[in-house]
Scaffold this active site. Structure first.
Site, PDB file in Angstrom:
ATOM      1  N   LYS A  32       0.839  -1.200   0.000  1.00  0.00           N
ATOM      2  CA  LYS A  32       0.000   0.000   0.000  1.00  0.00           C
ATOM      3  C   LYS A  32       0.873   1.249   0.000  1.00  0.00           C
ATOM      4  O   LYS A  32       0.680   2.161  -0.806  1.00  0.00           O
ATOM      5  CB  LYS A  32      -0.883   0.006   1.257  1.00  0.00           C
ATOM      6  CG  LYS A  32      -1.509   1.348   1.568  1.00  0.00           C
ATOM      7  CD  LYS A  32      -2.375   1.293   2.796  1.00  0.00           C
ATOM      8  CE  LYS A  32      -1.700   1.750   4.074  1.00  0.00           C
ATOM      9  NZ  LYS A  32      -1.466   3.202   4.165  1.00  0.00           N
ATOM     10  N   ASN A  33       1.845   1.280   0.923  1.00  0.00           N
ATOM     11  CA  ASN A  33       2.612   2.506   1.114  1.00  0.00           C
ATOM     12  C   ASN A  33       3.531   2.816  -0.060  1.00  0.00           C
ATOM     13  O   ASN A  33       4.061   3.913  -0.158  1.00  0.00           O
ATOM     14  CB  ASN A  33       3.420   2.435   2.417  1.00  0.00           C
ATOM     15  CG  ASN A  33       2.502   2.571   3.620  1.00  0.00           C
ATOM     16  OD1 ASN A  33       1.317   2.866   3.471  1.00  0.00           O
ATOM     17  ND2 ASN A  33       3.046   2.334   4.806  1.00  0.00           N
ATOM     18  N   ARG A 102      -4.660  11.075   3.758  1.00  0.00           N
ATOM     19  CA  ARG A 102      -3.640  12.049   4.120  1.00  0.00           C
ATOM     20  C   ARG A 102      -2.410  11.937   3.220  1.00  0.00           C
ATOM     21  O   ARG A 102      -1.776  12.914   2.861  1.00  0.00           O
ATOM     22  CB  ARG A 102      -3.279  11.762   5.577  1.00  0.00           C
ATOM     23  CG  ARG A 102      -2.668  12.880   6.259  1.00  0.00           C
ATOM     24  CD  ARG A 102      -2.217  12.502   7.631  1.00  0.00           C
ATOM     25  NE  ARG A 102      -1.425  13.606   8.116  1.00  0.00           N
ATOM     26  CZ  ARG A 102      -0.217  13.830   7.725  1.00  0.00           C
ATOM     27  NH1 ARG A 102       0.367  13.010   6.879  1.00  0.00           N
ATOM     28  NH2 ARG A 102       0.452  14.874   8.182  1.00  0.00           N
ATOM     29  N   CYS A 126      -6.454  13.820  11.781  1.00  0.00           N
ATOM     30  CA  CYS A 126      -5.582  12.669  11.644  1.00  0.00           C
ATOM     31  C   CYS A 126      -5.973  11.634  12.681  1.00  0.00           C
ATOM     32  O   CYS A 126      -6.648  11.948  13.652  1.00  0.00           O
ATOM     33  CB  CYS A 126      -4.135  13.072  11.848  1.00  0.00           C
ATOM     34  SG  CYS A 126      -3.866  13.874  13.406  1.00  0.00           S
ATOM     35  N   ARG A 131       0.669  14.502  13.234  1.00  0.00           N
ATOM     36  CA  ARG A 131       1.312  14.128  11.966  1.00  0.00           C
ATOM     37  C   ARG A 131       1.540  15.383  11.142  1.00  0.00           C
ATOM     38  O   ARG A 131       0.695  15.791  10.360  1.00  0.00           O
ATOM     39  CB  ARG A 131       0.444  13.152  11.173  1.00  0.00           C
ATOM     40  CG  ARG A 131       0.268  11.820  11.815  1.00  0.00           C
ATOM     41  CD  ARG A 131      -0.488  10.877  10.932  1.00  0.00           C
ATOM     42  NE  ARG A 131       0.369  10.186   9.991  1.00  0.00           N
ATOM     43  CZ  ARG A 131      -0.070   9.200   9.211  1.00  0.00           C
ATOM     44  NH1 ARG A 131      -1.319   8.823   9.249  1.00  0.00           N
ATOM     45  NH2 ARG A 131       0.747   8.597   8.380  1.00  0.00           N
ATOM     46  N   ASP A 318       4.132   0.314  12.049  1.00  0.00           N
ATOM     47  CA  ASP A 318       2.927  -0.306  11.482  1.00  0.00           C
ATOM     48  C   ASP A 318       2.769  -1.771  11.903  1.00  0.00           C
ATOM     49  O   ASP A 318       1.744  -2.388  11.600  1.00  0.00           O
ATOM     50  CB  ASP A 318       2.956  -0.224   9.947  1.00  0.00           C
ATOM     51  CG  ASP A 318       2.672   1.175   9.443  1.00  0.00           C
ATOM     52  OD1 ASP A 318       2.303   2.037  10.258  1.00  0.00           O
ATOM     53  OD2 ASP A 318       2.821   1.415   8.230  1.00  0.00           O
ATOM     54  N   ARG A 410      -8.815  -0.183   4.474  1.00  0.00           N
ATOM     55  CA  ARG A 410      -7.939   0.825   3.852  1.00  0.00           C
ATOM     56  C   ARG A 410      -6.621   0.171   3.425  1.00  0.00           C
ATOM     57  O   ARG A 410      -5.988   0.635   2.472  1.00  0.00           O
ATOM     58  CB  ARG A 410      -7.617   1.943   4.859  1.00  0.00           C
ATOM     59  CG  ARG A 410      -8.727   2.941   5.066  1.00  0.00           C
ATOM     60  CD  ARG A 410      -8.247   4.058   5.980  1.00  0.00           C
ATOM     61  NE  ARG A 410      -6.860   4.370   5.661  1.00  0.00           N
ATOM     62  CZ  ARG A 410      -5.914   4.660   6.552  1.00  0.00           C
ATOM     63  NH1 ARG A 410      -6.192   4.716   7.830  1.00  0.00           N
ATOM     64  NH2 ARG A 410      -4.685   4.925   6.167  1.00  0.00           N
TER      65      ARG A 410
HETATM   66  C1  UD1 Z   1       4.428   6.541   6.344  1.00  0.00           C
HETATM   67  C2  UD1 Z   1       3.452   5.390   6.163  1.00  0.00           C
HETATM   68  C3  UD1 Z   1       2.942   4.911   7.514  1.00  0.00           C
HETATM   69  C4  UD1 Z   1       4.094   4.579   8.416  1.00  0.00           C
HETATM   70  C5  UD1 Z   1       5.065   5.750   8.495  1.00  0.00           C
HETATM   71  C6  UD1 Z   1       6.309   5.429   9.304  1.00  0.00           C
HETATM   72  C7  UD1 Z   1       2.440   5.854   4.040  1.00  0.00           C
HETATM   73  C8  UD1 Z   1       1.204   6.184   3.297  1.00  0.00           C
HETATM   74  N1  UD1 Z   1       2.335   5.827   5.373  1.00  0.00           N
HETATM   75  O1  UD1 Z   1       3.684   7.620   6.911  1.00  0.00           O
HETATM   76  O2  UD1 Z   1       2.132   3.760   7.295  1.00  0.00           O
HETATM   77  O3  UD1 Z   1       3.607   4.303   9.710  1.00  0.00           O
HETATM   78  O4  UD1 Z   1       5.485   6.130   7.184  1.00  0.00           O
HETATM   79  O5  UD1 Z   1       6.944   4.319   8.811  1.00  0.00           O
HETATM   80  O6  UD1 Z   1       3.478   5.589   3.455  1.00  0.00           O
HETATM   81  N2  UD1 Z   1       6.547  14.221  10.790  1.00  0.00           N
HETATM   82  C9  UD1 Z   1       6.603  15.566  11.086  1.00  0.00           C
HETATM   83  N3  UD1 Z   1       6.665  16.448  10.050  1.00  0.00           N
HETATM   84  C10 UD1 Z   1       6.667  16.062   8.741  1.00  0.00           C
HETATM   85  C11 UD1 Z   1       6.614  14.687   8.470  1.00  0.00           C
HETATM   86  C12 UD1 Z   1       6.551  13.789   9.507  1.00  0.00           C
HETATM   87  O7  UD1 Z   1       6.596  15.959  12.238  1.00  0.00           O
HETATM   88  O8  UD1 Z   1       6.712  16.928   7.851  1.00  0.00           O
HETATM   89  C13 UD1 Z   1       6.454  13.250  11.900  1.00  0.00           C
HETATM   90  C14 UD1 Z   1       5.071  12.598  11.951  1.00  0.00           C
HETATM   91  O9  UD1 Z   1       4.170  13.388  12.672  1.00  0.00           O
HETATM   92  C15 UD1 Z   1       5.370  11.283  12.605  1.00  0.00           C
HETATM   93  C16 UD1 Z   1       6.780  10.952  12.124  1.00  0.00           C
HETATM   94  O10 UD1 Z   1       7.339  12.180  11.656  1.00  0.00           O
HETATM   95  O11 UD1 Z   1       5.399  11.417  14.003  1.00  0.00           O
HETATM   96  C17 UD1 Z   1       6.816   9.890  11.016  1.00  0.00           C
HETATM   97  O12 UD1 Z   1       6.193  10.371   9.890  1.00  0.00           O
HETATM   98  P1  UD1 Z   1       6.558   9.891   8.418  1.00  0.00           P
HETATM   99  O13 UD1 Z   1       7.788   9.062   8.420  1.00  0.00           O
HETATM  100  O14 UD1 Z   1       6.523  11.097   7.558  1.00  0.00           O
HETATM  101  O15 UD1 Z   1       5.328   8.951   8.090  1.00  0.00           O
HETATM  102  P2  UD1 Z   1       4.303   9.084   6.912  1.00  0.00           P
HETATM  103  O16 UD1 Z   1       5.022   9.309   5.628  1.00  0.00           O
HETATM  104  O17 UD1 Z   1       3.199  10.007   7.305  1.00  0.00           O
END
Ligand code: UD1
Length: 441
Positions: A32-33, A102, A126, A131, A318, A410
């Site tokens: 999915k991701n 998202r 969220c 996030r 995850d 999802r």
């Molecule tokens: C992706 C995955 C999700 C997985 C996560 C971590 C998808 C669709 N989702 O989510 O399933 O759990 O990676 O492996 O691929 N953060 C910030 N600012 C930012 C970006 C991130 O503060 O601009 C923080 C987030 O709030 C969170 C952490 O960083 O606490 C991890 O986020 P991130 O690695 O970006 O995860 P996603 O890409 O949202």
């Protein structure tokens, strides 16, 4: 007479019969991701991009809706999606679709690269606590984009000659920020260096597809990714097969450890699951790997192990809820530390309902086991929590009803179908839930 302040809508749920013994084989879908980001990457070039092994899940449907809104034609043929991008693709995504998914924020990078402008609805609410997307925006600014935050939208504008390469050291190895930046940098003039980049297999998959399209990328899968920009006209559509879903695979592998096994999970690269498999083995489960497959079984009592979630190659957040459920069946006290998403532990209240012994201490959870779980009605607080609660239902005494099946759908193409194929009894049902009028269900 029902109380006027209470309504009884039907809620989608999974009904799980407990004390299951599972064995057999599961074939996982494409990740999915990864699929969500590969769909966004198709925006970079005119023509038809073919994505094979795309999971048939609600999040993919939501991303397809975003692309269609932008003017892309998407046809599904089995597990292949043909994405036809014309010259006149739009540059705005609407709030209702972005709120549904998202992750659709990753269209920002490719739209900026292709059009020099994007207006993307703010992701808003969220389900996993805080996030942010600040890192996505900072990275794009480093490539020369001007970002304006409106009430409901983020407007990004490239400088007149298009994005320019820049160096950006991510303060945190965010998966989504790395992906957005990578796709934006593909056509930025000069060489972009992304430091402290996320190293997830899905990043490597995305970079592989971008390279096949004509992008010049080195270092994907390491903490430093270098992107030498190419003119957008040099990119061409490709056929790409999505990497296997390590989280789906890890979920079924954990089910094998919980419910006896042997459960063989095919279609995944075991090297993408090193730490989760090591943790399963540490609990006492038997783990075997071969190219493209993992087999897990439980032949003795399980013991508690500590685990802490971290970006890849650390233990994936995850799979934390699923391992937490396994630890309720392990002897001793395990400490589970959640470092990535502060909302993950919302599941603990639900897991207490069937009788798990859990103590929350900040971002640590103490899991005391083994516990005898008994059937209960629980709520899927998010996608992975929902899958984990289904696993809990498999070992509980009696029937567990996991409300909020749509959360689980999802990300899992057919969780009940595969669990039934392994010998479980899991079915989708509608349940009547009494909720106060006005409350969110
Ligand atoms: C992706 C995955 C999700 C997985 C996560 C971590 C998808 C669709 N989702 O989510 O399933 O759990 O990676 O492996 O691929 N953060 C910030 N600012 C930012 C970006 C991130 O503060 O601009 C923080 C987030 O709030 C969170 C952490 O960083 O606490 C991890 O986020 P991130 O690695 O970006 O995860 P996603 O890409 O949202």
């Amino acid at each position: 007479m029902p109380s006027p302040s209470v309504s009884s809508p039907m809620m989608d749920a999974f009904e799980v019969r407990g004390r299951a013994t599972l064995s057999g084989e599961v074939v996982v879908s494409g990740a999915k991701n990864s699929a969500l980001k590969l769909l966004a990457a198709a925006l970079l070039t005119e023509g038809t991009t073919r994505l094979e092994r795309v999971p048939d899940i609600a999040d993919v449907a939501a991303m397809v809706a975003v692309l269609e809104h932008l003017g892309v034609t998407v046809d599904r043929d089995g597990d292949t999606l043909n994405c036809s991008v014309g010259p006149g693709v739009g540059d705005e995504t609407p709030p209702h679709l972005v709120r549904q998914l998202r992750a659709s924020i990753v269209v920002l990078g490719p739209l900026l690269a292709r059009h020099g402008r994007a207006r993307v609805a703010q992701p808003g609410g969220c389900d996993l606590g805080n996030r942010g997307i600040d890192l996505h925006l900072q990275g794009l600014q480093q490539l020369g984009a001007t970002i304006t935050l409106e009430d409901e939208a983020i407007v990004a504008q490239a400088p007149p000659g298009g994005l320019v390469a820049g160096d950006f050291e991510l303060p945190y190895a965010s998966v989504g920020a790395t992906e957005n930046l990578l796709m934006a940098a593909v056509c930025a003039r000069g060489t972009t260096v992304i430091g402290n980049a996320a190293r997830e297999p899905e990043i490597v998959d995305l970079a592989g597809m971008l390279q096949a399209m004509g992008a010049r990328i080195t270092g994907a899968g390491t903490e430093e990714i270098r992107v030498e920009g190419v003119p957008v006209e040099d990119l061409r559509p490709v056929t790409h097969r999505v990497v296997g879903d390590r989280i789906e695979a890890g979920t079924y592998a954990t089910a094998g450890a919980l419910c006896g096994g042997p459960v063989t999970v095919r279609g995944v690269d075991p090297s993408h699951l090193r730490l989760p498999l090591a943790k399963l083995a540490e609990t006492g489960a038997e783990v075997d790997t071969e190219p493209g497959a993992v087999t897990v079984q439980r032949t003795r009592g399980l013991r508690a192990v500590d685990v802490a979630t971290l970006p890849f190659p650390g233990f994936p957040t995850d799979l934390q809820p699923q391992l937490t459920v396994l630890l309720t069946q392990a002897g001793g006290v395990a400490m589970v530390t959640e470092n990535v998403f502060d909302g993950r532990f919302r599941m603990l209240d639900e897991l207490r309902k069937p009788g798990a012994d859990l103590e929350l201490q900040g971002h640590h959870a103490l899991v005391r086991g083994p516990s005898s779980l008994r059937g209960a009605t629980v709520q899927a607080t998010d996608l992975r929590a929902g899958a984990a609660l289904v696993l809990a239902g498999l070992v509980a005494d009696g029937v567990t009803v996991v409300c909020g099946a749509s959360h689980i759908e999802r990300g899992y193409a057919d969780l009940p179908g595969w669990l039934c194929a392994l010998g479980g009894d899991v079915r989708r049902v509608g349940v009547d839930v009494a909720v106060p009028v006005g409350a969110h269900t």
